[in-house]
Design a protein around this motif. Structure first.
Motif, PDB file in Angstrom:
ATOM      1  N   ARG A 104     -38.941  30.009 -46.996  1.00  0.00           N
ATOM      2  CA  ARG A 104     -38.654  31.439 -47.084  1.00  0.00           C
ATOM      3  C   ARG A 104     -37.889  31.818 -45.819  1.00  0.00           C
ATOM      4  NH1 ARG A 104     -42.820  36.522 -46.653  1.00  0.00           N
ATOM      5  NH2 ARG A 104     -41.309  38.164 -47.113  1.00  0.00           N
ATOM      6  N   ALA A 105     -36.581  32.073 -45.987  1.00  0.00           N
ATOM      7  CA  ALA A 105     -35.716  32.393 -44.855  1.00  0.00           C
ATOM      8  C   ALA A 105     -34.685  33.414 -45.299  1.00  0.00           C
ATOM      9  CB  ALA A 105     -35.015  31.139 -44.333  1.00  0.00           C
ATOM     10  N   GLU A 106     -34.374  34.326 -44.418  1.00  0.00           N
ATOM     11  CA  GLU A 106     -33.402  35.370 -44.720  1.00  0.00           C
ATOM     12  C   GLU A 106     -31.999  34.793 -44.616  1.00  0.00           C
ATOM     13  OE1 GLU A 106     -32.037  39.801 -43.076  1.00  0.00           O
ATOM     14  OE2 GLU A 106     -33.768  38.744 -42.233  1.00  0.00           O
ATOM     15  N   VAL A 120     -36.542  25.902 -27.336  1.00  0.00           N
ATOM     16  CA  VAL A 120     -35.668  25.922 -28.500  1.00  0.00           C
ATOM     17  C   VAL A 120     -36.322  26.684 -29.655  1.00  0.00           C
ATOM     18  CG1 VAL A 120     -34.496  24.497 -30.225  1.00  0.00           C
ATOM     19  CG2 VAL A 120     -34.578  23.756 -27.844  1.00  0.00           C
ATOM     20  N   LEU A 121     -37.597  26.402 -29.909  1.00  0.00           N
ATOM     21  CA  LEU A 121     -38.307  27.065 -31.001  1.00  0.00           C
ATOM     22  C   LEU A 121     -39.809  26.946 -30.748  1.00  0.00           C
ATOM     23  CD1 LEU A 121     -39.616  24.714 -33.125  1.00  0.00           C
ATOM     24  CD2 LEU A 121     -37.182  24.382 -33.544  1.00  0.00           C
ATOM     25  N   LEU A 141     -26.522  31.668 -39.360  1.00  0.00           N
ATOM     26  CA  LEU A 141     -26.918  30.827 -38.238  1.00  0.00           C
ATOM     27  C   LEU A 141     -28.421  30.927 -38.030  1.00  0.00           C
ATOM     28  CD1 LEU A 141     -24.036  31.624 -35.696  1.00  0.00           C
ATOM     29  CD2 LEU A 141     -24.213  29.690 -37.262  1.00  0.00           C
ATOM     30  N   ALA A 142     -28.995  29.846 -37.486  1.00  0.00           N
ATOM     31  CA  ALA A 142     -30.439  29.789 -37.291  1.00  0.00           C
ATOM     32  C   ALA A 142     -30.893  30.516 -36.033  1.00  0.00           C
ATOM     33  CB  ALA A 142     -30.893  28.332 -37.239  1.00  0.00           C
ATOM     34  N   SER A 143     -29.993  30.886 -35.147  1.00  0.00           N
ATOM     35  CA  SER A 143     -30.371  31.520 -33.882  1.00  0.00           C
ATOM     36  C   SER A 143     -31.183  32.784 -34.142  1.00  0.00           C
ATOM     37  CB  SER A 143     -29.116  31.867 -33.076  1.00  0.00           C
ATOM     38  OG  SER A 143     -28.303  30.734 -32.895  1.00  0.00           O
ATOM     39  N   GLY A 144     -32.382  32.851 -33.525  1.00  0.00           N
ATOM     40  CA  GLY A 144     -33.240  34.021 -33.661  1.00  0.00           C
ATOM     41  C   GLY A 144     -33.931  34.164 -34.995  1.00  0.00           C
ATOM     42  N   LEU A 145     -33.806  33.189 -35.874  1.00  0.00           N
ATOM     43  CA  LEU A 145     -34.364  33.296 -37.229  1.00  0.00           C
ATOM     44  C   LEU A 145     -35.856  32.921 -37.227  1.00  0.00           C
ATOM     45  CD1 LEU A 145     -33.670  33.746 -40.262  1.00  0.00           C
ATOM     46  CD2 LEU A 145     -33.319  31.276 -40.409  1.00  0.00           C
ATOM     47  N   GLN A 146     -36.644  33.661 -37.980  1.00  0.00           N
ATOM     48  CA  GLN A 146     -38.029  33.314 -38.242  1.00  0.00           C
ATOM     49  C   GLN A 146     -38.171  33.018 -39.732  1.00  0.00           C
ATOM     50  OE1 GLN A 146     -40.960  36.259 -37.211  1.00  0.00           O
ATOM     51  NE2 GLN A 146     -42.687  34.880 -37.544  1.00  0.00           N
ATOM     52  N   SER A 156     -35.354  30.240 -31.142  1.00  0.00           N
ATOM     53  CA  SER A 156     -34.980  31.041 -29.986  1.00  0.00           C
ATOM     54  C   SER A 156     -33.634  31.726 -30.209  1.00  0.00           C
ATOM     55  CB  SER A 156     -34.914  30.154 -28.736  1.00  0.00           C
ATOM     56  OG  SER A 156     -34.359  30.865 -27.645  1.00  0.00           O
ATOM     57  N   ASP A 157     -33.489  32.894 -29.619  1.00  0.00           N
ATOM     58  CA  ASP A 157     -32.212  33.614 -29.712  1.00  0.00           C
ATOM     59  C   ASP A 157     -31.110  32.922 -28.925  1.00  0.00           C
ATOM     60  OD1 ASP A 157     -33.223  35.661 -31.294  1.00  0.00           O
ATOM     61  OD2 ASP A 157     -33.980  36.753 -29.544  1.00  0.00           O
ATOM     62  N   ASP A 158     -31.468  32.100 -27.943  1.00  0.00           N
ATOM     63  CA  ASP A 158     -30.487  31.486 -27.052  1.00  0.00           C
ATOM     64  C   ASP A 158     -30.052  30.104 -27.517  1.00  0.00           C
ATOM     65  OD1 ASP A 158     -30.739  33.702 -25.384  1.00  0.00           O
ATOM     66  OD2 ASP A 158     -32.410  32.808 -24.282  1.00  0.00           O
ATOM     67  N   VAL A 159     -30.511  29.654 -28.675  1.00  0.00           N
ATOM     68  CA  VAL A 159     -30.138  28.325 -29.133  1.00  0.00           C
ATOM     69  C   VAL A 159     -28.661  28.311 -29.518  1.00  0.00           C
ATOM     70  CG1 VAL A 159     -30.615  28.661 -31.586  1.00  0.00           C
ATOM     71  CG2 VAL A 159     -30.964  26.413 -30.556  1.00  0.00           C
ATOM     72  N   ASP A 160     -28.017  27.151 -29.335  1.00  0.00           N
ATOM     73  CA  ASP A 160     -26.613  27.026 -29.695  1.00  0.00           C
ATOM     74  C   ASP A 160     -26.421  27.286 -31.186  1.00  0.00           C
ATOM     75  OD1 ASP A 160     -25.908  26.425 -27.121  1.00  0.00           O
ATOM     76  OD2 ASP A 160     -26.088  24.258 -27.395  1.00  0.00           O
ATOM     77  N   PRO A 161     -25.201  27.681 -31.611  1.00  0.00           N
ATOM     78  CA  PRO A 161     -24.971  27.929 -33.042  1.00  0.00           C
ATOM     79  C   PRO A 161     -25.407  26.735 -33.887  1.00  0.00           C
ATOM     80  CG  PRO A 161     -23.093  28.671 -31.760  1.00  0.00           C
ATOM     81  CD  PRO A 161     -24.018  27.989 -30.791  1.00  0.00           C
ATOM     82  N   LEU A 162     -26.330  26.988 -34.811  1.00  0.00           N
ATOM     83  CA  LEU A 162     -26.923  25.933 -35.630  1.00  0.00           C
ATOM     84  C   LEU A 162     -26.940  26.402 -37.074  1.00  0.00           C
ATOM     85  CD1 LEU A 162     -28.398  23.175 -35.720  1.00  0.00           C
ATOM     86  CD2 LEU A 162     -30.528  24.418 -35.361  1.00  0.00           C
TER      87      LEU A 162
END
Length: 801
Positions: free
Chosen positions: A365-367, A280-281, A385-390, A346-352
């Motif tokens: 600090r998040a885009e 997941v992350l 959405l949090a998917s793929g976010l760093q 992770s890029d594959d996580v469900d829409p969050l």
């Protein structure tokens, strides 16, 4: 004969809304076959004129034979006739399908048990719909079982239902109502043909005008469907998840306005029961220690489930505005440790739409447009959405001592909702009092509650549970004492509130497993735990779920929640138990940008960022109103386009002698036709429509006398009428000059005779354009009539055969 067929069509159309629940398409083909089997049984029942009670019985038999042939044919006689073995196999598949649906979260795997369960359910809905429509002749009531089928994805899925699926289902039900209406009218005799013959249109045959009768039902149906789809797009959404996922307040990426909050408890259980334990992350932290990552904080218990109050994330609470609001209840004198965490989703996580964070976060600090809820410090977004976010997090985690927790206030200054409980069985409150007996402080009582679940109570960990309502909670605490993390967390929070300790349930992930240089969190690390409130320290996580091989492997008990040795237990009256002073951060909870560098000396936060304000509510409403006005002005814009096109045709030029004969004739024809059509529309707009039998010369005479035109206007209308008659009836029209000036004079004269209201209506809602649009709609609906009246072969051909 038609009604069983249309019943099957409506059922199949509504069942298409189930497609997001499954990963494959086996359920669809199975459901199609089940609906066909039930439909054939309904047609046979109608042909044989069986009694009303026999029709659903025949449908059940047909459905049973179909299910046997498809799923347990190898154990049936002749692959069709059910036997004892095939019936037993069907029941086993049914039980397995129920168990699989409880284990998996949507979209579920399309395995035979789940496909068989879905097929049987759709088949039963088809039988009930056929019973209402064909046997009881209550087509409108057939919408109830269809609505039950429609609500399954609406209740299970966190995402809205797609509007194409809704339109198909609505069209299926509307067609069913139309078919029932035609059937009822047919009992009175032969139905009136909906299409007018050419002979009737040319005047050679007189027929009744049945357009209003034939179109009324379809207009209502199509208008209702259009409004159901279009209105959510024009109005601001006040609740999460509009039905079709678009509109001013839709949720999801790029839609902004509201936040979609799925059922965290249902999602938690679904993730824990997934067969694949996917990543997941992952994260790294400055102290290289694992820590729980919280997503949701549930603070309301209604006796059935835990939910959260409405979040408050104003523009000034955007994470890129600087430090987050101070953690509730954390005193400046409490010792804290500063931890920096770098998290990669992770890029594959469900829409969050929530960020997993260590508690309490102080800087994120998040885009994107991410905001912090003031009370719970959950960080969420209505457009990202949090998917793929760093992203990076700076947290100031309290390090309370047992003495400090013992000395915390007995009456904390916190919202009373954190201790509110519905009416509970007496046994639960008595159990809480019994566990906390002889505890001198609230903190000691909290430690005993945790020990009750992890050591002394004889609890075991299992995902095979019976829900999370009051009855399930009582069974978990008093009898079975078997459950998974959500039940442990919920039970401890309820017991804590029962003895006056503020409590809530957090849902997120445990610390995961160390792999090389990063901690990796997987699906089975999904977790729930209680958070208890102590004045001066704030919210602290406790861990009642058994860890290790007997429970959730990566769960960890916090050091401050471990019981102290009896010999070192100090008295609360001892002055040495005063709270520890000092902190790794400057005294005073950081709550402004001025303290940013003190909080973040290593530069995790990149510095000043220009605030990006979201659209205020009044602007959003204004945009919706503007869109509605543009929609209402469509007839006026269409009328303007048509008028400009005609005005351009009113003038012409001849390019040369070779073009004199052919080009001039064509351009004259177009010019006169445009002038006459424009005059016809102007008369319609001003309420002076020309009668169908009125000649151009008679029209000019009537307008001149009725409205007392002056000499210029009378000459202009006469010139237009003369040009039209010469073009229509004269062998040689002769010389016809452009009519642009004459048409402008006549239009000005007609406007002068009309009232102001009539002129405004002619500009904004021109009747000529509305009639033209109505005619287009009638032609579209006539196309549906032609589809309904299609016959595979004529009646004469059937007689000859």
């Amino acid at each position: 004969m038609r009604l069983p067929i249309w019943s099957g069509v409506a059922t199949l159309a509504v069942s298409l809304t189930l497609y997001p629940l499954f990963e494959g398409g086996a359920w669809l083909w199975g459901s199609l076959g089940a609906v066909l089997a039930v439909t054939v049984a309904g047609v046979v029942s109608s042909r044989l004129t069986l009694p009303g009670w026999a029709a659903p019985v025949l449908g059940l038999v047909a459905l049973g034979v179909y299910l046997t042939a498809v799923y347990t044919g190898e154990k049936a006689w002749a692959l069709l006739v059910p036997t004892k073995e095939s019936a037993g196999a069907l029941l086993d598949l049914l039980a397995t399908g129920f168990a699989d649906i409880q284990r998996f979260a949507a979209p579920v795997p399309d395995d035979p048990p789940i496909a068989m369960l879905t097929t049987a359910g759709v088949g039963l809905i088809a039988i009930v719909v056929d019973l209402f429509v064909t046997r009881l002749r209550r087509a409108a009531l057939a919408g109830l079982p269809l609505l039950a089928l429609f609500t399954v994805p609406a209740a299970v899925l966190p995402d809205p239902i797609g509007w194409p699926a809704f339109i198909l289902g609505a069209l299926g039900f509307t067609s069913l109502l139309i078919a029932d209406g035609r059937e009822r009218v047919g009992h009175w005799g032969r139905a009136v043909l909906v299409r007018r013959s050419r002979a009737a249109e040319s005047g050679n045959q007189e027929t009744a005008d049945t357009r209003g009768l034939r179109l009324s039902g379809k207009r209502i149906g199509f208008t209702a469907i259009a409004l159901a789809v279009v209105l959510p797009a024009l109005l601001p959404t006040l609740e999460p998840d509009p039905l079709f996922g678009f509109g001013v307040g839709g949720s999801g990426k790029g839609k902004g306005g509201t936040i979609s909050v799925p059922d965290p408890v249902a999602n938690l259980r679904g993730r824990l029961q997934l067969p694949e334990n996917t990543a997941v992350l992952s994260y790294t932290s400055s102290d290289d220690a694992p820590r729980y990552l919280r997503i949701y904080a549930l603070d309301v218990f209604d006796g059935e489930r835990w939910t959260m109050t409405k979040m408050k994330g104003r523009p000034e609470n955007r994470v890129d505005q600087g430090p987050l609001p101070p953690p509730p209840g954390l005193a400046p004198s409490t010792k804290t440790s500063r931890v920096e965490t770098d998290i990669q989703i992770s890029d594959d996580v469900d829409p969050l739409e929530f960020l997993p964070l260590p508690y309490p976060p102080q800087l994120v600090r998040a885009e994107g447009d991410w905001r912090a809820d003031v009370d719970s410090l959950m960080v969420f977004s209505s457009g990202d959405l949090a998917s793929g976010l760093q992203y990076q997090v700076v947290s100031t985690e309290p390090e309370p001592t047992a003495d400090q927790l013992d000395a915390s206030s007995e009456r904390p200054e916190i919202d009373p909702r954190y201790v509110q409980l519905p009416e509970l069985p007496t046994r639960i409150r008595e159990l809480a009092t019994e566990i906390a007996a002889d505890s001198p402080t609230k903190y000691e009582a909290a430690v005993k509650l945790q020990q009750f679940f992890t050591r002394t109570g004889g609890f075991t960990y299992s995902l095979e549970t019976q829900g999370h309502n009051t009855e399930a909670l009582t069974d978990f605490l008093i009898q079975s004492r078997t459950g998974y993390c959500e039940q442990f967390a919920s039970a401890m929070a309820v017991l804590a509130r029962s003895i006056g300790i503020p409590a809530r349930v957090a849902i997120g992930y445990t610390g995961g497993t160390k792999i090389e240089s990063r901690w990796e969190v997987r699906t089975h690390d999904s977790h729930a735990w209680p958070e208890l409130y102590f004045e001066g320290v704030g919210w602290l996580a406790f861990e009642p779920t058994p860890a290790g091989s007997a429970g959730q492997g990566t769960a960890r008990v916090p050091d401050y929640s471990l019981p102290r040795p009896a010999e070192t237990t100090p008295s609360t009256d001892d002055p040495s138990t005063s709270p520890t002073t000092g902190s790794d951060t400057p005294s005073g909870a950081p709550n402004s940008r001025d303290r940013l560098r003190e909080l973040d000396p290593e530069g995790v936060y990149s510095g000043p960022i220009t605030p990006v304000e979201t659209t205020p509510l009044w602007v959003t409403i204004g945009l919706g109103v503007a869109a509605l006005l543009v929609l209402l002005l469509i007839p006026a814009m269409v009328r303007l386009v048509i008028r400009n096109r005609r005005v351009r045709a009113l003038t012409w030029k001849i390019s040369g002698p070779s073009d004199e004969v052919t080009a001039r004739a064509e351009k004259v024809d177009r010019s006169v036709a445009a002038a006459w059509a424009e005059l016809d529309d102007v008369l319609c707009d001003y309420g002076m429509a020309r009668a169908p039998s009125e000649t151009p010369r008679a029209l000019a005479r009537r307008l001149t006398q009725q409205h007392e035109f002056d000499a210029e206007a009378a000459g202009s209308i006469t010139a237009i009428a003369s040009a039209v008659e010469r073009l229509l009836f004269a062998r040689d029209p002769g010389s016809i000059t452009p009519l642009k000036r004459e048409l402008r004079i006549v239009r000005r004269a007609l406007a002068a005779t009309a009232s102001r209201g009539r002129r405004i209506r002619a500009t904004l809602l021109p009747p000529s354009t509305l009639l033209r649009m109505r005619g287009m709609g009638e032609r579209v609906l006539d196309g549906f009539d032609r589809l309904e009246n299609i016959r595979l072969w004529s009646r004469a051909a059937r007689k000859n055969a």
